[in-house]
Scaffold this active site. Sequence first.
Site, PDB file in Angstrom:
ATOM      1  CG  HIS A 180      -9.551  18.899 -10.333  1.00 32.41           C
ATOM      2  ND1 HIS A 180      -8.457  19.102 -11.178  1.00 32.41           N
ATOM      3  CD2 HIS A 180      -9.870  20.050 -10.018  1.00 32.41           C
ATOM      4  CE1 HIS A 180      -8.450  20.455 -11.508  1.00 32.41           C
ATOM      5  NE2 HIS A 180      -9.363  20.980 -10.777  1.00 32.41           N
ATOM      6  CG  HIS A 195     -12.284  26.033  -6.352  1.00 27.87           C
ATOM      7  ND1 HIS A 195     -10.881  26.119  -5.734  1.00 27.87           N
ATOM      8  CD2 HIS A 195     -11.893  26.252  -7.786  1.00 27.87           C
ATOM      9  CE1 HIS A 195      -9.834  26.276  -6.497  1.00 27.87           C
ATOM     10  NE2 HIS A 195     -10.520  26.390  -7.841  1.00 27.87           N
ATOM     11  CG  ASP A 207     -12.829  23.116  -9.896  1.00 28.51           C
ATOM     12  OD1 ASP A 207     -11.995  22.473  -9.609  1.00 28.51           O
ATOM     13  OD2 ASP A 207     -12.636  24.374 -10.736  1.00 28.51           O
ATOM     14  CD1 TRP A 231       0.719  -0.666   2.955  1.00 27.19           C
ATOM     15  CD2 TRP A 231      -1.358  -0.293   3.766  1.00 27.19           C
ATOM     16  NE1 TRP A 231       0.754  -0.805   4.311  1.00 27.19           N
ATOM     17  CE2 TRP A 231      -0.437  -0.566   4.957  1.00 27.19           C
ATOM     18  CE3 TRP A 231      -2.576   0.136   4.131  1.00 27.19           C
ATOM     19  CZ2 TRP A 231      -0.830  -0.472   6.220  1.00 27.19           C
ATOM     20  CZ3 TRP A 231      -3.039   0.223   5.297  1.00 27.19           C
ATOM     21  CH2 TRP A 231      -2.369  -0.049   6.395  1.00 27.19           C
ATOM     22  CG  HIS A 259      -8.701  22.100  -7.111  1.00 29.53           C
ATOM     23  ND1 HIS A 259      -9.659  22.502  -7.831  1.00 29.53           N
ATOM     24  CD2 HIS A 259      -8.759  22.540  -5.976  1.00 29.53           C
ATOM     25  CE1 HIS A 259     -10.598  22.976  -6.833  1.00 29.53           C
ATOM     26  NE2 HIS A 259     -10.109  22.994  -5.508  1.00 29.53           N
ATOM     27  CG  HIS A 272     -12.473  28.979 -11.697  1.00 27.05           C
ATOM     28  ND1 HIS A 272     -11.811  28.764 -12.687  1.00 27.05           N
ATOM     29  CD2 HIS A 272     -12.075  27.558 -10.735  1.00 27.05           C
ATOM     30  CE1 HIS A 272     -10.902  27.775 -12.684  1.00 27.05           C
ATOM     31  NE2 HIS A 272     -11.357  27.104 -11.549  1.00 27.05           N
TER      32      HIS A 272
END
Length: 257
Positions: free
Chosen positions: A74, A80, A76, A62, A70, A207
Amino acid sequence: MSTAVSEVAAALSRGTARIVDLTHTLDPDFPVIVLPPEFGQCARFRMEEVSAYDHRGPAWKWHNITLNEHTGTHFDAPIHWVSGKDVPNGAVDEIDPGAFVGPVVVIDCSDGAARDDDFELTPEVIETWEAQHGMIPKDAWVLMRTDWSKRSGADYLNMAQDGAHSPGPTPAAIELLLARDIRGFGTETVGTDAGQGMHYTPPYPAHYMLHGAGKFGLQCLCNLDLLPPTGALLIAPPLKIKGGTGSPLRVLAMVMA
Ligand code: 23J
Ligand code: MN
């Protein structure tokens, strides 16, 4: 009993529907966004071996992993961005899970992006797409195909003296997508905004405007060239990080075979 849900399972098992993976491999070499030096920076993906069937753990292998929310392909979340900081249930752990499965449309900007690194998704591009494919349905994910995911190394961020050069939407384009009441907007580039997105009003319009309206973002997608313009189903559940602003995730699309 035949139900809509069992029909989906049957279509997958019969091969009349199939799953397309829109996710890049999490890899320490995959580029992350680089902001101007006065700002905090995004950590790359890192992986540290804890044991590998050895004295540290004879029967198991492991890793400890480190990453920014980010990093890589990914999601958002609204919190954010400062514009979305007070959106109710705006963190990844609070979003209604129904938001993670829904219809998706793809706007092909690959010709434009091949000609111009700073190609803009404008209302005109969206309206031309709608004249061909119909109006963008409410609650759909809208993905901007640029074939940027086929780039690698320095060509991906495409940094110059004045910052990154990569395609993205104009403020007016985002305004139109919000008028369509979309679920979210996704890109193949490192951000939902253009590399030069800081020069728009408002800066970083995808954004600022999307998250202010409670909408979501997806970045660093790939394989958008394998999707139809309409009719696919997107499956994009972020990790359930308490108060998380986003998260790496596996993004899958279900399409007709
Ligand atoms: C922080 C600041 C600016 C940008 C971003 C993050 C992203 O693109 C992101 O990954 O959300 S533009
Ligand atoms: Mn992001």
